[in-house]
Scaffold this motif. Sequence first.
Motif, PDB file in Angstrom:
ATOM      1  N   THR A   1      -3.768   8.501   3.888  1.00 21.35           N
ATOM      2  CA  THR A   1      -4.050   7.990   2.458  1.00 21.35           C
ATOM      3  C   THR A   1      -5.630   7.457   2.638  1.00 21.35           C
ATOM      4  OG1 THR A   1      -1.898   7.561   2.135  1.00 21.35           O
ATOM      5  CG2 THR A   1      -3.608   6.049   0.823  1.00 21.35           C
ATOM      6  N   VAL A   2      -5.935   6.564   3.509  1.00 20.30           N
ATOM      7  CA  VAL A   2      -7.132   5.893   3.879  1.00 20.30           C
ATOM      8  C   VAL A   2      -8.437   6.827   3.699  1.00 20.30           C
ATOM      9  CG1 VAL A   2      -8.746   4.568   5.378  1.00 20.30           C
ATOM     10  CG2 VAL A   2      -6.448   3.940   5.408  1.00 20.30           C
ATOM     11  N   GLY A   3      -8.092   8.146   4.419  1.00 12.85           N
ATOM     12  CA  GLY A   3      -9.111   9.145   4.759  1.00 12.85           C
ATOM     13  C   GLY A   3      -9.219   9.829   3.126  1.00 12.85           C
ATOM     14  N   ALA A   4      -8.211   9.875   2.631  1.00 13.46           N
ATOM     15  CA  ALA A   4      -8.408  10.606   1.236  1.00 13.46           C
ATOM     16  C   ALA A   4      -8.916   9.672   0.047  1.00 13.46           C
ATOM     17  CB  ALA A   4      -6.761  10.943   0.569  1.00 13.46           C
ATOM     18  N   TYR A   5      -8.896   8.350   0.219  1.00 15.85           N
ATOM     19  CA  TYR A   5      -9.349   7.629  -0.918  1.00 15.85           C
ATOM     20  C   TYR A   5     -10.855   7.304  -0.456  1.00 15.85           C
ATOM     21  CZ  TYR A   5      -5.420   6.797  -3.853  1.00 15.85           C
ATOM     22  OH  TYR A   5      -4.542   7.088  -4.829  1.00 15.85           O
ATOM     23  N   ALA A   6     -11.099   7.010   0.842  1.00 18.97           N
ATOM     24  CA  ALA A   6     -12.530   6.490   1.432  1.00 18.97           C
ATOM     25  C   ALA A   6     -13.455   7.533   1.605  1.00 18.97           C
ATOM     26  CB  ALA A   6     -12.106   5.836   2.857  1.00 18.97           C
TER      27      ALA A   6
ATOM     28  N   GLY B   1       0.896  -1.184   0.049  1.00 20.61           N
ATOM     29  CA  GLY B   1       0.021   0.077  -0.003  1.00 20.61           C
ATOM     30  C   GLY B   1       0.793   1.288   0.000  1.00 20.61           C
ATOM     31  N   ALA B   2       1.892   1.049   0.763  1.00 18.97           N
ATOM     32  CA  ALA B   2       2.775   2.422   0.893  1.00 18.97           C
ATOM     33  C   ALA B   2       3.192   3.029  -0.259  1.00 18.97           C
ATOM     34  CB  ALA B   2       3.874   2.424   1.769  1.00 18.97           C
ATOM     35  N   GLY B   3       3.917   1.869  -1.114  1.00 21.36           N
ATOM     36  CA  GLY B   3       4.714   2.371  -2.468  1.00 21.36           C
ATOM     37  C   GLY B   3       3.723   2.869  -3.577  1.00 21.36           C
ATOM     38  N   ILE B   4       2.569   2.076  -3.755  1.00 20.31           N
ATOM     39  CA  ILE B   4       1.721   2.383  -4.870  1.00 20.31           C
ATOM     40  C   ILE B   4       0.880   3.470  -4.601  1.00 20.31           C
ATOM     41  CG2 ILE B   4       0.089   1.273  -6.407  1.00 20.31           C
ATOM     42  CD1 ILE B   4       3.109   0.308  -6.805  1.00 20.31           C
ATOM     43  N   PHE B   5       0.448   3.757  -3.606  1.00 19.42           N
ATOM     44  CA  PHE B   5      -0.685   4.648  -3.524  1.00 19.42           C
ATOM     45  C   PHE B   5      -0.214   5.932  -2.714  1.00 19.42           C
ATOM     46  CE2 PHE B   5      -2.876   0.595  -3.518  1.00 19.42           C
ATOM     47  CZ  PHE B   5      -3.753   0.767  -4.735  1.00 19.42           C
ATOM     48  N   ALA B   6       1.018   5.821  -2.225  1.00 19.07           N
ATOM     49  CA  ALA B   6       1.385   7.062  -1.475  1.00 19.07           C
ATOM     50  C   ALA B   6       2.519   7.797  -2.080  1.00 19.07           C
ATOM     51  CB  ALA B   6       1.726   6.739  -0.146  1.00 19.07           C
TER      52      ALA B   6
ATOM     53  N   ILE C   1      -6.457  -8.981  -1.360  1.00 23.57           N
ATOM     54  CA  ILE C   1      -7.604  -8.136  -2.375  1.00 23.57           C
ATOM     55  C   ILE C   1      -6.773  -7.035  -3.022  1.00 23.57           C
ATOM     56  CG2 ILE C   1      -9.264  -6.082  -1.865  1.00 23.57           C
ATOM     57  CD1 ILE C   1     -10.252  -7.677   0.522  1.00 23.57           C
ATOM     58  N   VAL C   2      -5.860  -6.483  -2.536  1.00 24.00           N
ATOM     59  CA  VAL C   2      -4.723  -5.573  -3.207  1.00 24.00           C
ATOM     60  C   VAL C   2      -4.410  -6.013  -4.278  1.00 24.00           C
ATOM     61  CG1 VAL C   2      -2.895  -3.950  -2.985  1.00 24.00           C
ATOM     62  CG2 VAL C   2      -4.685  -4.357  -0.918  1.00 24.00           C
ATOM     63  N   LEU C   3      -3.525  -7.278  -4.195  1.00 17.39           N
ATOM     64  CA  LEU C   3      -2.908  -7.825  -5.379  1.00 17.39           C
ATOM     65  C   LEU C   3      -3.983  -8.082  -6.592  1.00 17.39           C
ATOM     66  CD1 LEU C   3      -0.379 -10.270  -3.871  1.00 17.39           C
ATOM     67  CD2 LEU C   3       0.023  -8.135  -4.645  1.00 17.39           C
ATOM     68  N   ALA C   4      -5.211  -8.455  -6.116  1.00 20.31           N
ATOM     69  CA  ALA C   4      -6.350  -8.634  -7.161  1.00 20.31           C
ATOM     70  C   ALA C   4      -6.481  -7.222  -7.894  1.00 20.31           C
ATOM     71  CB  ALA C   4      -7.411  -9.166  -6.609  1.00 20.31           C
TER      72      ALA C   4
ATOM     73  N   ARG D   1     -10.159   2.502  -6.223  1.00 18.83           N
ATOM     74  CA  ARG D   1     -10.313   3.503  -4.751  1.00 18.83           C
ATOM     75  C   ARG D   1     -10.393   2.496  -3.587  1.00 18.83           C
ATOM     76  NH1 ARG D   1     -10.560   8.519  -4.637  1.00 18.83           N
ATOM     77  NH2 ARG D   1     -10.546   9.931  -6.730  1.00 18.83           N
ATOM     78  N   VAL D   2     -11.264   1.663  -3.730  1.00 17.25           N
ATOM     79  CA  VAL D   2     -11.482   0.504  -2.503  1.00 17.25           C
ATOM     80  C   VAL D   2     -10.107  -0.180  -2.271  1.00 17.25           C
ATOM     81  CG1 VAL D   2     -12.733  -1.734  -1.990  1.00 17.25           C
ATOM     82  CG2 VAL D   2     -13.960   0.237  -3.161  1.00 17.25           C
ATOM     83  N   GLY D   3      -9.400  -0.609  -3.389  1.00 22.72           N
ATOM     84  CA  GLY D   3      -8.249  -1.067  -3.217  1.00 22.72           C
ATOM     85  C   GLY D   3      -6.914  -0.353  -2.458  1.00 22.72           C
ATOM     86  N   ALA D   4      -7.257   0.938  -2.884  1.00 22.60           N
ATOM     87  CA  ALA D   4      -6.092   1.803  -2.218  1.00 22.60           C
ATOM     88  C   ALA D   4      -6.340   1.972  -0.734  1.00 22.60           C
ATOM     89  CB  ALA D   4      -6.150   3.485  -2.859  1.00 22.60           C
ATOM     90  N   VAL D   5      -7.752   2.215  -0.387  1.00 18.91           N
ATOM     91  CA  VAL D   5      -8.216   1.981   0.977  1.00 18.91           C
ATOM     92  C   VAL D   5      -7.716   0.732   1.713  1.00 18.91           C
ATOM     93  CG1 VAL D   5     -10.024   2.134   2.671  1.00 18.91           C
ATOM     94  CG2 VAL D   5     -10.103   3.518   0.742  1.00 18.91           C
ATOM     95  N   VAL D   6      -8.116  -0.363   1.309  1.00 15.03           N
ATOM     96  CA  VAL D   6      -7.526  -1.743   1.682  1.00 15.03           C
ATOM     97  C   VAL D   6      -5.984  -1.856   2.018  1.00 15.03           C
ATOM     98  CG1 VAL D   6      -7.816  -4.149   1.382  1.00 15.03           C
ATOM     99  CG2 VAL D   6      -9.593  -2.902   1.030  1.00 15.03           C
ATOM    100  N   ALA D   7      -5.510  -1.222   1.125  1.00 14.76           N
ATOM    101  CA  ALA D   7      -3.949  -1.351   1.117  1.00 14.76           C
ATOM    102  C   ALA D   7      -3.204  -0.408   2.259  1.00 14.76           C
ATOM    103  CB  ALA D   7      -3.321  -0.905  -0.449  1.00 14.76           C
ATOM    104  N   ALA D   8      -3.691   0.636   2.024  1.00 18.99           N
ATOM    105  CA  ALA D   8      -3.167   1.623   3.076  1.00 18.99           C
ATOM    106  C   ALA D   8      -3.697   0.963   4.492  1.00 18.99           C
ATOM    107  CB  ALA D   8      -3.994   2.835   3.027  1.00 18.99           C
TER     108      ALA D   8
END
Length: 433
Positions: A115-120, A32-37, A157-160, A277-284
Motif C-alpha cells: 500500500t505504501v508503494g502503490a500510493y507513494a 491505515g489498514a481499514g481505510i486505505f486497503a 497526521i492520518v486523522l487530520a 495520497r500522502v495520508g495513505a502512505v503515512v497511514a500504511a
Amino acid sequence: MSKTNRTDTPDELARSVGVTDAVVIGLGSMIGAGIFAALAPAARAAGSGLLLGLAIAAVVAYCNATSSARLAARYPASGGTYVYGRERLGEFWGYVAGWCFVVGKTASCAAMALTVGAYAWPEHTTAVAVAAVVALTGVNYRGIQKSALLTRVIVSIVLAVLAAAVVAAFTSETADVARLEFGSDITVSGVMQAAGLLFFAFAGYARIATLGEEVRDPARTIPRAIPLALAIALLVYAVVVAAALTVLGPRGLSEASAPLSGMVRAAGAGWLEPVVRVGAVVAALGSLLALILGVSRTTLAMARDRHLPHTLAAVHPRFAVPHRAEIAVGVIVAVAAATADIRVAIGFSSFGVLLYYAVANASAWTLTASEGRPARAIPVIGLLGCLTLAFTLPLTSVLAGAGVVAIGAAIYTVRRKFSTGSPGRGRGRREPC
C-alpha cells in the motif's frame, strides 16, 4: 526483574508503555489498514450493505477485544493469544494461535508495505515496499519508545487528513444521503464476506496485547487501552465510510482503486488528492510499523518455548528489544512484499487472524470470576463470529489459509513425535499478575 538486577544479556523486555502509547500503537495499526486497503474489496462484496458489514465486524472485534483485554491483564507477557491458548487450552492450541498470527500478520505486513508503494510511487511499488520494511525494522530495532513516538506522529497526521476528506465529502454538491440506504444488492453472504474483510481493519488492537510484557501496570493499562483504541477506530471508520458512500455510492466505491482519492476528486476537492495520497502512505507506514512490532513479539514468545528457533528469543542488551526476531521478521516480510498480491494478502491475513481470535475467545471462556472473566455471551459471540467470518471469506483465501494452518499443525505433530521431550513449555514463561 528490576533494572538494578538486569544482566548484560537480559531475557525480559522493559515495561515502558503507558495507556496513551498503547492506544496510539493500536490506532496506528488499525487506521491505515481499514481505510486505505480493505474498503473497496468490502464494498464489492456488500454493496449498499457496507455499513452493515462494518457493524458486524465491529461487534466481533469488540468481543475479541474484551476477551483479549481480560486475558492480557491475567497474562501480561509477549505473545498475546499464543500465551493465552497455551495457558488456558493447552500447548497445541497456543501453538496454533501463534502460528496463525505470525503467518497472517506477515501477510498483513506485506499488504501494508505494498500500500505504501502503490500510493507513494506506483511505477515502483515493490521497491518502495521493500525499502519501507527495511526502514521500519530499523526503527523497531532501536526500541519501543522510538516506535511509540513515531506512531503518535503518524496517527495525528492520518486523522487530520481523514477529517479534511470527510468534511470535503459531506459539504460537496455531489453528496447524496440517499446512497446510505440499503438497496436490493444486499446479500447475507456478501455482507458477511465484507465483514470478514473489514475485520482486517480492526485487528490492530492485538498489538496492545502482544506487547503485554512492555506495558506498565498491564492489569489496568491493557483493559483500558484496547476498548478505547477500538472505539476510536470504529468512529473514524463509520464516518469515513458514510462520507465515501454519499459521494461515490456503493458501485463507485467498489470500483475505486484508491477510494479516498476518488472520494475527494468526486467531491470537487481535487486539490486534496495529493494530501490524501500522502495520508495513505503515512497511514500504511503506521500500520506496518505496529504490525512488525506485534509479529516480532509473538515470534519471541514462540522462540522462548522452542516452537521457533530458540536463537530468536534473544533480547538486545542495550535496546531491550527482541532484535533477532525483528530482523528475521523484517527479512521475511521484505520477501513477501516483493512477491505478494495485495488483494490475496488481505484475505489470507483475515483468515489467519480470525482463527487466532477464535482461540482467544475460547481461552476467555475458561476464565473464572476471580480471574476477571467477561460476560459469558462475549466469548461465545466472539468465537462463533470469528469462525463464521473466516469461512465466508473468498474461497481462495479460505483454501490458502486452511492449507497453511494444516502445515503448521503437521510441523507441530512431527516435532512432538520426534523430540526427546516437551518442546519447551514453561521456558521463558511469565506468571500471571
